[in-house]
Design a protein around this motif. Structure first.
Motif, mmCIF file in Angstrom:
data_model
loop_
_atom_site.group_PDB
_atom_site.id
_atom_site.type_symbol
_atom_site.label_atom_id
_atom_site.label_comp_id
_atom_site.label_asym_id
_atom_site.label_seq_id
_atom_site.Cartn_x
_atom_site.Cartn_y
_atom_site.Cartn_z
ATOM 1 N N GLY A 184 0.791 -1.229 0.000
ATOM 2 C CA GLY A 184 0.000 0.000 0.000
ATOM 3 C C GLY A 184 0.822 1.278 0.000
ATOM 4 O O GLY A 184 0.679 2.103 -0.879
ATOM 5 N N GLU A 185 1.674 1.444 0.988
ATOM 6 C CA GLU A 185 2.524 2.633 1.080
ATOM 7 C C GLU A 185 3.976 2.197 0.901
ATOM 8 O O GLU A 185 4.519 1.481 1.724
ATOM 9 N N ILE A 186 4.587 2.627 -0.185
ATOM 10 C CA ILE A 186 5.906 2.074 -0.531
ATOM 11 C C ILE A 186 6.976 3.134 -0.764
ATOM 12 O O ILE A 186 8.082 2.823 -1.171
ATOM 13 N N ASP A 187 6.643 4.416 -0.500
ATOM 14 C CA ASP A 187 7.560 5.491 -0.880
ATOM 15 C C ASP A 187 8.976 5.341 -0.332
ATOM 16 O O ASP A 187 9.928 5.752 -0.971
#
Lengths: 146, 419
Positions: free
Chosen positions: B373-376
């Motif tokens: 989902g959140e991979i930054d």
């Protein structure tokens, strides 16, 4: 060419972020993800005040990992050493995000493609550098070996 | 007989990177690239995007069509090397033509395993490895309403997703207890299974297909437990095997893949290997293994090319990693995540609205990370794994989606990439 950060000078005003978003949109900067971002270290709630600001932006590495990892040949290095990308070729696989040690590549959630610093291709001075009021961002034209 | 200073067997990541490595050192030496595939340099990793219809033939090209001509490369496409003669410094092609080389790169990659089961050769049975495979599957789609995909690895998942996005009902059959069993533990893999199921991909674990049913074309599959699943297409995604035949016959040392040293040299002088055919060091396990990954192949090919042209570069090794999208949700898995390989390491997890993250920590070092989902900040974690940066005191921050190099800087850790 790259944008060099002078962390000691940055006051965390985020003028660069806004200028970047403006420069990469045709109208309103709202909803356009800036490719340069001002981050803080400690932001866990209940803990101490945010630490010194830290500018996250592409370093235009001499041997860029993102270029190695890009499966669609969207990200490339030009003859001047700039690490640019062809938005049309990007498939949103996020391999570049997986390998950028600086966390400098972001997802453009609407387009499902990546967004990264393109040094404001076509502009003489990148918008972030122009917008920085405290000279924390400067242009670095030194060449590095591959 | 024609001779080239450099011959590159293979036309994918390792081959192209080797060419670019060679040109860093040698602007003029003659180069031939030989491949049994007819397509110009394309990106193998994009075949699922092509199958899904997200990109067209132009999008598949990894270099412009003019690349070989512009660079002065002799491109021998659709031609197969059948023999390497290290003593004579020659390669022989299927049509009998012989070429001499000074330095040779074997970048023959790997081939999909096509399981030998009854009915496995019927019309509608495919493997999913090459551009040709993807084109063949795409051409067959009008006959397909239901498909069975065999194999729960990244390729199987990508095939299932691509077919599903084309409105085909997909059943994914997985031999082991969970998806991505080579990479993830069951708990973590269940996150992915749920995402597939939420998009109407049926997942059956701990099961195998015993037989493909049909007269001349596929009409269904019979599972090992007797269940029958009607389908018009079966896609085998049961892993790959390194194309080491040429090397073995030439007397080159081969285990799972071609054995290379840190300069990507094989056991025989003037012959190098890189990419999915080469066995390299895993920096997390210390063992030699094949990292069948595009970025690793690019790095290895580049190092091999530089050294073929007289350079002195080493490849330090790599580790397993992968980025996949499942119906729009980004997932990144890096390093050692399975209990069998992570040993007594500590596993930290966190989740929030639309994201999940787990980190594997051993002796104060990050050895694995799994992000949904959140991979930054994935690349920052990757850097910490690669460079064995101490994570003590940073665990909580690293579990958060807003983790950034700022947190490292605050802890006095500079991201140094040696430039």
């Amino acid at each position: 060419m790259k944008v060099k950060v002078r962390p000691d000078r940055c006051i965390g005003c985020k003028s660069c972020e806004i200028a970047c978003a403006m420069s990469h949109s045709s109208g309103s900067p709202l909803g356009i993800a800036p490719r340069i971002r001002v981050k803080h270290g400690q932001v866990v709630r209940g803990q101490r005040e945010p630490s010194k600001p830290y500018v996250v932006t592409c370093r235009h590495c001499a041997k860029p990992k993102c270029v190695e990892a890009c499966i669609s040949n969207a990200i490339y290095q030009d003859a001047d050493g700039r690490v640019l990308y062809d938005r049309d070729r990007c498939v949103g696989c996020w391999m570049c995000i997986m390998v950028c040690p600086f966390g400098a590549i972001h997802r453009d959630l609407r387009a499902k493609k990546v967004a990264k610093c393109d040094l404001c291709d076509g502009r003489e001075t990148p918008a972030c550098v122009q917008a920085c009021k405290v000279d924390a961002l400067e242009i670095d034209n030194s060449r590095r070996e591959q | 007989m024609r001779s080239f200073r450099y011959i590159i067997i293979g036309n994918s990541a390792a081959g192209i990177a080797a060419y670019e490595g060679i040109r860093q050192k040698d602007r003029a030496g003659s180069v031939a690239m030989i491949s049994d595939e007819t397509a110009p340099i394309y990106s193998r990793s994009l075949i699922s995007y092509f199958l899904a219809g997200q990109i067209d033939e132009e999008g598949m090209l990894f270099r412009p069509r003019s690349f070989y001509g512009r660079e002065g490369i002799e491109a021998l496409l659709g031609r197969k090397v059948v023999k390497v003669d290290p003593k004579a410094h020659q390669v022989m092609l299927e049509d009998g033509e012989v070429f001499g080389y000074e330095k040779l790169l074997i970048g023959t990659g790997s081939a999909a395993v096509h399981p030998d089961i009854p009915g496995g050769g019927l019309n509608g049975c495919f493997v999913f490895r090459s551009y040709e495979d993807a084109k063949a599957i795409k051409a067959y789609l009008p006959k397909v309403k239901e498909a069975v995909v065999l194999g729960g690895g990244p390729v199987g998942i990508k095939a299932a997703e691509a077919l599903s996005s084309r409105k085909i009902r997909v059943t994914l059959i997985v031999s082991s207890g969970n998806l991505l069993s080579q990479i993830l533990d069951g708990t973590t893999a269940s996150v992915i299974q749920k995402m597939l199921e939420d998009h109407n991909v049926k997942v059956i674990t701990r099961c195998d297909v015993g037989q493909v049913l049909g007269e001349s074309s596929v009409t269904g599959t019979k599972l090992a437990d007797g269940r029958v699943i009607p389908c018009q297409m079966v896609v085998f995604c049961k892993g790959v095997q390194a194309n080491t035949g040429l090397a073995v016959e030439a007397g080159i040392s081969v285990r799972k893949g071609i054995v290379v040293d840190d300069h990507m040299r094989s056991s025989i002088p003037d012959i190098y290997a890189a990419g999915d055919v080469a066995e390299v060091k895993d920096i997390l396990t210390g063992q030699r293994t094949i990292h069948a990954l595009w970025p690793n192949a690019m790095q290895q090919g580049y190092v091999a090319g530089m050294n073929m042209a007289g350079g002195d570069r080493s490849y330090d090794g790599g580790f397993g990693m992968n980025a996949i999208n499942i119906f729009g949700t980004p997932i990144i898995a890096m390093g050692l995540l399975r209990p069998e390989v992570r040993g007594g390491a500590e596993v930290l997890t966190a989740k929030g609205n639309g994201w999940y993250r787990s980190l594997v920590v051993r002796d104060d070092r990050l050895i694995g990370a799994f992000l949904v989902g959140e991979i930054d900040s994935a690349g920052v974690l990757n850097h910490m794994i690669t460079h064995k940066i101490g994570i003590h005191g940073l665990e909580e921050a690293a579990l958060r989606p807003d983790f950034s190099p700022a947190r490292l800087a605050e802890a006095g850790i500079e991201i140094d990439i040696g430039e």
